[in-house]
Write a protein that holds these residues in place. Structure first.
Motif, PDB file in Angstrom:
ATOM      1  N   UNK A 133      47.016  40.475  34.912  1.00  0.00           N
ATOM      2  CA  UNK A 133      45.940  41.374  35.328  1.00  0.00           C
ATOM      3  C   UNK A 133      44.603  40.899  34.771  1.00  0.00           C
ATOM      4  N   UNK A 134      44.573  40.603  33.454  1.00  0.00           N
ATOM      5  CA  UNK A 134      43.341  40.130  32.837  1.00  0.00           C
ATOM      6  C   UNK A 134      42.955  38.749  33.359  1.00  0.00           C
ATOM      7  N   UNK A 135      43.929  37.863  33.524  1.00  0.00           N
ATOM      8  CA  UNK A 135      43.633  36.506  33.980  1.00  0.00           C
ATOM      9  C   UNK A 135      42.948  36.525  35.342  1.00  0.00           C
ATOM     10  N   UNK A 136      43.416  37.351  36.251  1.00  0.00           N
ATOM     11  CA  UNK A 136      42.799  37.450  37.581  1.00  0.00           C
ATOM     12  C   UNK A 136      41.349  37.930  37.469  1.00  0.00           C
ATOM     13  N   UNK A 137      41.133  38.954  36.639  1.00  0.00           N
ATOM     14  CA  UNK A 137      39.777  39.491  36.484  1.00  0.00           C
ATOM     15  C   UNK A 137      38.845  38.466  35.841  1.00  0.00           C
ATOM     16  N   UNK A 138      39.327  37.794  34.805  1.00  0.00           N
ATOM     17  CA  UNK A 138      38.495  36.835  34.082  1.00  0.00           C
ATOM     18  C   UNK A 138      38.113  35.657  34.979  1.00  0.00           C
ATOM     19  N   UNK A 173      34.257  32.450  38.033  1.00  0.00           N
ATOM     20  CA  UNK A 173      33.935  31.716  39.255  1.00  0.00           C
ATOM     21  C   UNK A 173      32.643  32.232  39.884  1.00  0.00           C
ATOM     22  N   UNK A 174      32.410  33.503  39.803  1.00  0.00           N
ATOM     23  CA  UNK A 174      31.233  34.105  40.439  1.00  0.00           C
ATOM     24  C   UNK A 174      29.930  33.758  39.727  1.00  0.00           C
ATOM     25  N   UNK A 175      30.002  33.436  38.418  1.00  0.00           N
ATOM     26  CA  UNK A 175      28.773  33.123  37.678  1.00  0.00           C
ATOM     27  C   UNK A 175      28.660  31.636  37.337  1.00  0.00           C
ATOM     28  N   UNK A 176      29.576  30.834  37.874  1.00  0.00           N
ATOM     29  CA  UNK A 176      29.474  29.401  37.678  1.00  0.00           C
ATOM     30  C   UNK A 176      30.117  28.856  36.425  1.00  0.00           C
ATOM     31  N   UNK A 177      31.008  29.609  35.804  1.00  0.00           N
ATOM     32  CA  UNK A 177      31.769  29.139  34.645  1.00  0.00           C
ATOM     33  C   UNK A 177      33.129  28.660  35.129  1.00  0.00           C
ATOM     34  N   UNK A 178      33.639  27.589  34.540  1.00  0.00           N
ATOM     35  CA  UNK A 178      34.916  27.012  34.958  1.00  0.00           C
ATOM     36  C   UNK A 178      36.038  28.040  34.828  1.00  0.00           C
ATOM     37  N   UNK A 183      43.321  30.974  30.509  1.00  0.00           N
ATOM     38  CA  UNK A 183      44.751  30.669  30.468  1.00  0.00           C
ATOM     39  C   UNK A 183      45.519  31.960  30.230  1.00  0.00           C
ATOM     40  N   UNK A 184      46.448  32.261  31.110  1.00  0.00           N
ATOM     41  CA  UNK A 184      47.257  33.472  30.973  1.00  0.00           C
ATOM     42  C   UNK A 184      48.300  33.304  29.872  1.00  0.00           C
ATOM     43  N   UNK A 233      53.174  43.291  34.583  1.00  0.00           N
ATOM     44  CA  UNK A 233      51.794  42.955  34.943  1.00  0.00           C
ATOM     45  C   UNK A 233      50.900  42.871  33.706  1.00  0.00           C
ATOM     46  N   UNK A 234      51.288  43.565  32.632  1.00  0.00           N
ATOM     47  CA  UNK A 234      50.512  43.557  31.390  1.00  0.00           C
ATOM     48  C   UNK A 234      50.975  42.487  30.413  1.00  0.00           C
ATOM     49  N   UNK A 235      51.823  41.578  30.842  1.00  0.00           N
ATOM     50  CA  UNK A 235      52.205  40.448  30.008  1.00  0.00           C
ATOM     51  C   UNK A 235      53.427  40.659  29.152  1.00  0.00           C
TER      52      UNK A 235
END
Length: 430
Positions: free
Chosen positions: A138-143, A148-153, A158-159, A328-330
Motif C-alpha cells: 500500500x505504501x510502496x504504491x503511494x510513494x 514519479x509525479x514530482x520527478x524523483x526516481x 523498495x517494498x 496489504x499492510x506487509x
C-alpha cells in the motif's frame, strides 16, 4: 580487509529500534555502528536495554558534526532513522560533503510505523536518498506514484515490511491467566482527562474480569523522552483513580515482543504494536472510545476488522484482523527484505554512486530548505553554522545544557528508583 559496516543514525528510542532492526535485516553480516543525535529524545540506557539490539560501536553527536565525520563516510551503508526534516538536512549536507569522494555510503531511510498523515510532506523530505523503504505494498504504491509525479526516481522506493514484525504465532496457554495488554502511546489520547478516563476504563475491565490479567505496557519513565512527549504518564495517573486499582491491573515495561509472548488480547488506540500483534495472529482491538479520527491515527485501521470499544471487550469480543487487509499492510511475508538486499547489492555493484540529490534544493525551495538546515545546525552550503564570536555563543551553551541534562537524567533515575519503582511494585513487575 576491515569488516563492512552499517551505521544507523537515530534521534529517539523508537527510531533506533526501527533503524537497528532494518540494519540487521538488510546487512546482517555488517558491523553495526550506532550514531545517536543529541536531541531531547536521545535514548537513555534503560530505553536501549529494553529494545535489546546491541551495536558494535556507539557514540553521540550533533547532526552538524557528521559533515566531516570520516567514520560515517567510510561506512558501506548509512541508515537515516531520523525525523523527516533531519533526514533532509543530512541528505543535503552529507551529499555536498561526499560529492568529491570516489566512494560514498549507500543511504537508506523510511518510516518507523504506518504512514497515516502528512504522506507527501514526510516523503519529499526523504527523497534523494538511495533507498526509501515502504513498509507495505500500500505504501510502496503511494510513494512511487508521488515520486514519479514530482520527478524523483520511483525505483528508489523498495517494498518491505516493518522490521520488528516477528515472534511465534499466537497460541493460547492454560498455564497463565488470560492476559489483555494495552499498548500505551505517549500522546494518544492527549490530555490528562482523556488519559485518566482510559486508565479508569482499563481498571473497570480488570474488575469486570477478575480472572484476567490487564497489563498497561508503558513506554517511558516519567520525564523520560521518546519520539513524542508524554505529558501525563500513567504511572502518575494511577494514583488518581476514583477507586484503588484492582490487583489484576499492572503497569509493565519491557520489550514489546516479549510482552506479546504472554498476551491473549492486544488493545490500543493506534500504536504500531497493533501490527506486531496482528502479524502474530493475536486478537487485537483498535479502541473506538475516543472516536475513529485522523488525529488519533486509528482511522488507518478502519478496514482491519479490529475496531472495538471497551464495552465490546467487557462483553468478550476478541477481534481478529482481516487477512486480506493484513497482507496489504506487509504482514505475513516470509522474507520481506529480500528486495532491499538486492537493491543494496545492485547499488554497490555500480562502484561510484551518483551524488545525493534531495528533492528540496536551494533553487526549488530555498526558504523551506533554509529553515530546516538552520534548525539542524547547517548553512545552505551544508556546512556547520559558525559559533558566535566571544566564546559565549550557542556551542558552549549547548554543552552546558547537555551536562545539565545528563545530571538531570541521573536525578530522574534516582526518582524512578526511590519513588516510582515502589509504586510500580504495588501494581506489578516493572
Amino acid at each position: 580487509m576491515p569488516p563492512r559496516r552499517i551505521a544507523v543514525l537515530a534521534d529517539s528510542d523508537t527510531r533506533w529500534k526501527w533503524g537497528a532492526s532494518v540494519a540487521r535485516q538488510i546487512a546482517p553480516e555488517h558491523a553495526l555502528d550506532a550514531v545517536f543525535l543529541r536531541t531531547r529524545a536521545t535514548p537513555t540506557e534503560r530505553q536501549l536495554a529494553e529494545i535489546g539490539i546491541v551495536p558494535d560501536t556507539r557514540r553521540e553527536v550533533s547532526a552538524a558534526e557528521l559533515v566531516d565525520d570520516e567514520e560515517l563516510a567510510g561506512a558501506d551503508v548509512v541508515v537515516l532513522a531520523t525525523a523527516g526534516g533531519t533526514t533532509l538536512a543530512l541528505t543535503h549536507s552529507l551529499g555536498i560533503a561526499w560529492e568529491a569522494r570516489e566512494r560514498r555510503p549507500v543511504t537508506v531511510t523510511g518510516y518507523v510505523g504506518v504512514v497515516y498523515e502528512k504522506m507527501v510532506d514526510g516523503l519529499l523530505t526523504r527523497a534523494g536518498t538511495d533507498v526509501v523503504l515502504a513498509n507495505s505494498a500500500y505504501d510502496a504504491d503511494r510513494f512511487r506514484g508521488a515520486f514519479a509525479s514530482v520527478g524523483v526516481d520511483p525505483d528508489s522506493v523498495v517494498e518491505c515490511a516493518l522490521p520488528f514484525l516477528g515472534g511465534a504465532p499466537y497460541a493460547p496457554s492454560a498455564d497463565r491467566p488470560f492476559t489483555l495488554t494495552f499498548a500505551v502511546q505517549p500522546s494518544v489520547p492527549k490530555g490528562r482527562e482523556s488519559r485518566l478516563q482510559l486508565l479508569e476504563r482499563a481498571a473497570a475491565h480488570a474488575r469486570c474480569h477478575p480472572d484476567r490479567l490487564v497489563l498497561m505496557k508503558l513506554r517511558s519513565l516519567p520525564g523520560e523522552h521518546t519520539t513524542h512527549v508524554e505529558a501525563d504518564p500513567y504511572q502518575v495517573l494511577i494514583e488518581e483513580l476514583a477507586e484503588p486499582a484492582p490487583a489484576n491491573l499492572q503497569l509493565v515495561y519491557g520489550n514489546m515482543g516479549e510482552v506479546l509472548d504472554r498476551t491473549d488480547l492486544l488493545v490500543t488506540v493506534s500504536s504500531t504494536a497493533a501490527l506486531e500483534s496482528m502479524h502474530r495472529d493475536i486478537p487485537t482491538a483498535i479502541l473506538t472510545d475516543f472516536g475513529v479520527r485522523e488525529a488519533h491515527g486509528n482511522h488507518y485501521f478502519v478496514h482491519s476488522g479490529c475496531l472495538a470499544s471497551w464495552d465490546d471487550l467487557d462483553a468478550g469480543a476478541l477481534p481478529r484482523v482481516d487477512p486480506v487487509w493484513a497482507a496489504r499492510q506487509g504482514m505475513g511475508k516470509s522474507d520481506p527484505y529480500a528486495a532491499a538486499r538486492a537493491r543494496l547489492a545492485a547499488l554497490r555493484a555500480c562502484g561510484s554512486l551518483p551524488p545525493l540529490r534531495p528533492y528540496y534544493s536551494p533553487q526549488r525551495a530555498g526558504a523551506y530548505l533554509g529553515g530546516i538546515l538552520e534548525r539542524n545546525g547547517f548553512d545552505e552550503k551544508g556546512r556547520p553554522l559558525p559559533v558566535p564570536l566571544g566564546g559565549g555563543g550557542a556551542g558552549p551553551l549547548r554543552a552546558v545544557v547537555r551536562r545539565a541534562a545528563r545530571s538531570g537524567a541521573k536525578s530522574l533515575y534516582r526518582v524512578g528508583r526511590e519513588k516510582v519503582a515502589p509504586t510500580l511494585r504495588r501494581w506489578g513487575q516493572p
